[in-house]
Scaffold this active site. Structure first.
Site, PDB file in Angstrom:
ATOM      1  N   CYS A   1       0.766  -2.600 -24.816  1.00  0.00           N
ATOM      2  CA  CYS A   1       0.334  -2.128 -23.501  1.00  0.00           C
ATOM      3  C   CYS A   1       1.145  -2.741 -22.363  1.00  0.00           C
ATOM      4  O   CYS A   1       0.841  -2.536 -21.197  1.00  0.00           O
ATOM      5  CB  CYS A   1      -1.158  -2.388 -23.307  1.00  0.00           C
ATOM      6  SG  CYS A   1      -1.604  -4.111 -23.543  1.00  0.00           S
TER       7      CYS A   1
ATOM      8  N   GLU B   1       0.247 -11.869 -26.671  1.00  0.00           N
ATOM      9  CA  GLU B   1       1.123 -12.014 -25.502  1.00  0.00           C
ATOM     10  C   GLU B   1       1.568 -13.448 -25.264  1.00  0.00           C
ATOM     11  O   GLU B   1       2.216 -13.746 -24.274  1.00  0.00           O
ATOM     12  CB  GLU B   1       0.454 -11.422 -24.252  1.00  0.00           C
ATOM     13  CG  GLU B   1      -0.929 -11.969 -23.952  1.00  0.00           C
ATOM     14  CD  GLU B   1      -1.587 -11.309 -22.739  1.00  0.00           C
ATOM     15  OE1 GLU B   1      -0.895 -10.665 -21.943  1.00  0.00           O
ATOM     16  OE2 GLU B   1      -2.808 -11.469 -22.580  1.00  0.00           O
TER      17      GLU B   1
ATOM     18  N   ASP C   1       3.670 -10.392 -20.511  1.00  0.00           N
ATOM     19  CA  ASP C   1       3.497 -11.838 -20.657  1.00  0.00           C
ATOM     20  C   ASP C   1       4.301 -12.386 -21.833  1.00  0.00           C
ATOM     21  O   ASP C   1       4.871 -13.463 -21.731  1.00  0.00           O
ATOM     22  CB  ASP C   1       2.010 -12.175 -20.833  1.00  0.00           C
ATOM     23  CG  ASP C   1       1.305 -12.265 -19.492  1.00  0.00           C
ATOM     24  OD1 ASP C   1       1.904 -12.831 -18.552  1.00  0.00           O
ATOM     25  OD2 ASP C   1       0.189 -11.765 -19.366  1.00  0.00           O
TER      26      ASP C   1
ATOM     27  N   HIS D   1       0.814  -1.219   0.000  1.00  0.00           N
ATOM     28  CA  HIS D   1       0.000   0.000   0.000  1.00  0.00           C
ATOM     29  C   HIS D   1       0.838   1.255   0.000  1.00  0.00           C
ATOM     30  O   HIS D   1       0.572   2.209  -0.717  1.00  0.00           O
ATOM     31  CB  HIS D   1      -0.888   0.024   1.256  1.00  0.00           C
ATOM     32  CG  HIS D   1      -2.207  -0.616   1.022  1.00  0.00           C
ATOM     33  ND1 HIS D   1      -2.909  -1.234   2.006  1.00  0.00           N
ATOM     34  CD2 HIS D   1      -2.953  -0.722  -0.090  1.00  0.00           C
ATOM     35  CE1 HIS D   1      -4.030  -1.703   1.515  1.00  0.00           C
ATOM     36  NE2 HIS D   1      -4.079  -1.409   0.242  1.00  0.00           N
TER      37      HIS D   1
END
Ligand code: PEP
Ligand code: MG
Length: 572
Positions: free
Chosen positions: A501, A430, A454, A187
């Site tokens: 991407c 990918e 990937d 976080h």
């Protein structure tokens, strides 16, 4: 020099302020007046709740609404009558002090949550321990340093930053963060990135080597920290920081400019998002649309699947905010390593090679895929939505998905529900199989988006998260580069749009190669858009052909990287 994990980019130079939570000693103390003790507990609870509200407000102001949601998890627990009732009963039944009752009850719940096999429950266990300590600190008068009022130029040093500590940070005053614990996805790291504060986490043993007031340099790019650096290092970093700030300011001039090379080749720079709220940053950094909306985030951190209507609202909100700019929405990429407890998935032996993404969706058409496709199509009436299918390996999968989209369209026609009849459908390229068959896929779909995160792992047979073999995981490996070049060529030849991407799309050393190969669209985190636009606007595609040819002549990752580094430095 201390080495850690680069959690948030940039250079911070300032004075260390160590935020050390004193160890609380929680003793079992008997009380005689249990009613008075329950009142004491209620008072502490009230104060903790109002502090939490204040933290949520600070977060919403300093960072964003989305980040303030972290505090809502705490509020939920603090307001849970089951939890507070159980603490009160423990005080009454055992005649013990509140801090000890809190210790017992909260630990019991935290252990139960921690024992569950889900990321959401792990987070709930952390939240439970966080509120436990905060209530106890109020009771014992040992409240933490007020992070919100630390002076300008502070480098915050801590063992770990709990979400509530991070929430108090004012990014005007805190210019760097160093922690001994945490990881890139903790976080505190996420919040540091959202606030654009340079941060290095997981610096083992750091607290022993630094005192309050020491000069500290945080290099959030390299994951390095210097304490009281010698003059040469201090000067070098002062220069780097000045250059970093100047660059940040200069990049502003690329807002509103088209992404066009010196020789007139126009490309699109778009953004990767996970939630509708992320669109604000896309607009702030002048993204030309969304190249990847990872819809799995809508399915995470909750206890039941989002309904078709909830999904529709989310997709529609993004499409409307981007007012006609392209919004590529990826259908659910879940399964394997990404767990969603309510979906009842079993653990795969090889998660990345397993029951994931389109494989799972085609197997769960009725409860998962059809509702998502319906939501996407309905939302397509409100903007420029395109559908993207992830992790495709064979032609049959895309044909089946497209048939399902056609069926869904027919269903909407029957019900007179509007949607974009010409909606584009594309795939993530990918997997190695999709790359090898890219010429065939290019004839079946409207666009490609190369998922290098990937593609690299599948090409190199190298788990993308395994540190021990990370030397293999590079997009600059000649095998991966050949794969990328081939995918782009196949798309160009078929006349379809090809984007990227994966993280490589915003790598300054990769952009020149991608331009030379003929990539049309670059999708990345919003904060990387302006720097990438600068690189593109200062390049000439024709001139890059020779650079790409030379890069492709090398046979090792190291050679390619060294050559591209040298090339980029020659431009500086
Ligand atoms: C990719 O694989 O490159 C990609 C963009 O998708 P994800 O990181 O979500 O797998
Ligand atoms: Mg992927």
């Amino acid at each position: 020099m201390f080495k850690g994990t680069n959690a948030s980019a940039g250079i911070g130079i300032g004075k260390a302020v160590i935020v050390e939570e004193t160890e609380l000693v929680i003793e079992r103390r008997a009380v005689t007046d249990v009613e008075a003790e329950v009142e004491r507990f209620k008072g502490a609870l009230e104060k903790t709740i109002s502090d939490t509200e204040k933290l949520a407000q600070d977060l919403a102001e300093n960072v964003g609404e989305k980040e303030a949601e972290i505090m809502q998890g705490h509020m939920m627990l603090l307001m849970d009558p089951m939890l507070t009732g159980e603490i009160e009963n423990t005080v009454k039944n055992d005649s013990i002090c509140s801090e000890y009752a809190i210790e017992q009850v909260c630990n019991m719940y935290a252990d139960v949550f921690a024992g569950m096999d889900s990321e959401m429950m792990q987070q709930r266990a952390t939240d439970m321990r966080d509120i436990k300590t905060r209530m106890q600190r109020v009771l014992l008068g040992a409240e933490t340093v007020d992070i919100a009022s630390l002076p300008e130029g502070t480098i915050l040093v801590a063992k770990d930053l709990t979400p509530s500590m991070t929430a108090g940070i004012n990014p005007k005053n805190i210019i760097g963060i160093v922690t001994e614990l945490g990881g890139k996805t903790s976080h505190s790291a996420i919040l540091a990135r959202a606030m654009e504060i340079p941060a290095v986490v997981a610096v083992t043993g750091f607290m022993k080597n630094v005192k309050n007031g020491d000069s500290v340099v945080v290099d959030g790019n390299a994951g390095e920290v210097y304490v009281n650096p010698d003059e040469a290092t201090a000067n070098a970093y002062a220069e780097k920081r000045a250059a970093y700030l100047k660059e940040k300011e200069e990049l502003q001039k690329y807002v509103g400019k088209p992404s066009i090379t010196q020789d007139g080749v126009q490309v699109e720079i778009v953004a990767n998002i996970g939630k509708p709220e992320d669109v604000d940053k896309v607009i702030e950094y002048d993204g030309e649309g969304v190249g990847l909306f990872r819809t799995e985030f809508l399915f995470m951190d909750r206890s039941a699947m989002p309904t078709e209507d909830e999904q529709f609202e989310a997709y529609k909100a993004v499409a409307e905010k981007l007012a006609g700019k392209p919004v590529i929405i990826r259908t659910l990429d879940i399964g394997g390593d990404k767990e969603i407890p309510y979906m009842g998935l079993t653990k795969d032996e090889n998660p990345f090679l397993g029951y994931r993404a389109i494989r799972l969706c085609l197997d769960r058409k009725d409860d998962i895929y059809r509702p998502q496709l319906r939501a996407l199509l309905r939302a397509s009436a409100y903007g420029n939505i395109r559908i993207m299918i992830p992790m495709v390996t064979c032609i049959d999968e895309i044909r089946e998905a497209k048939a399902l989209i056609e069926e869904t369209k027919a269903e909407l026609d029957r019900k007179d529900i509007p949607y974009n009849k010409d909606i584009q459908v594309g795939i993530m390229v990918e997997t190695a199989a999709a790359s090898l068959m890219a010429d065939v896929f290019a004839k079946e779909v409207d666009f490609f988006s190369i998922g290098t995160n990937d593609l690299t792992q599948y090409t190199m047979s190298c788990d993308r998260g395994n540190e021990r073999i990370s030397y293999l995981y590079s997009t600059f490996n000649p095998a991966v580069l050949r794969s990328i070049q081939r995918i782009i060529r196949c798309a160009n030849e078929a006349g379809i749009m090809v984007g990227m991407c994966g993280e490589a799309a915003s790598d300054p050393m990769m952009i020149p190669l991608l331009l030379a190969f003929g990539l049309n669209e670059f999708s990345m985190s919003a904060s990387a858009i302006l720097q990438s636009r600068k690189i593109i606007c200062n390049s000439s595609k024709a001139e890059l052909q020779a650079v790409a040819e030379k890069a492709m002549s090398f046979v090792t990752t190291k050679e390619v990287e060294a050559y591209m580094k040298e090339y980029m430095e020659s431009l500086a």
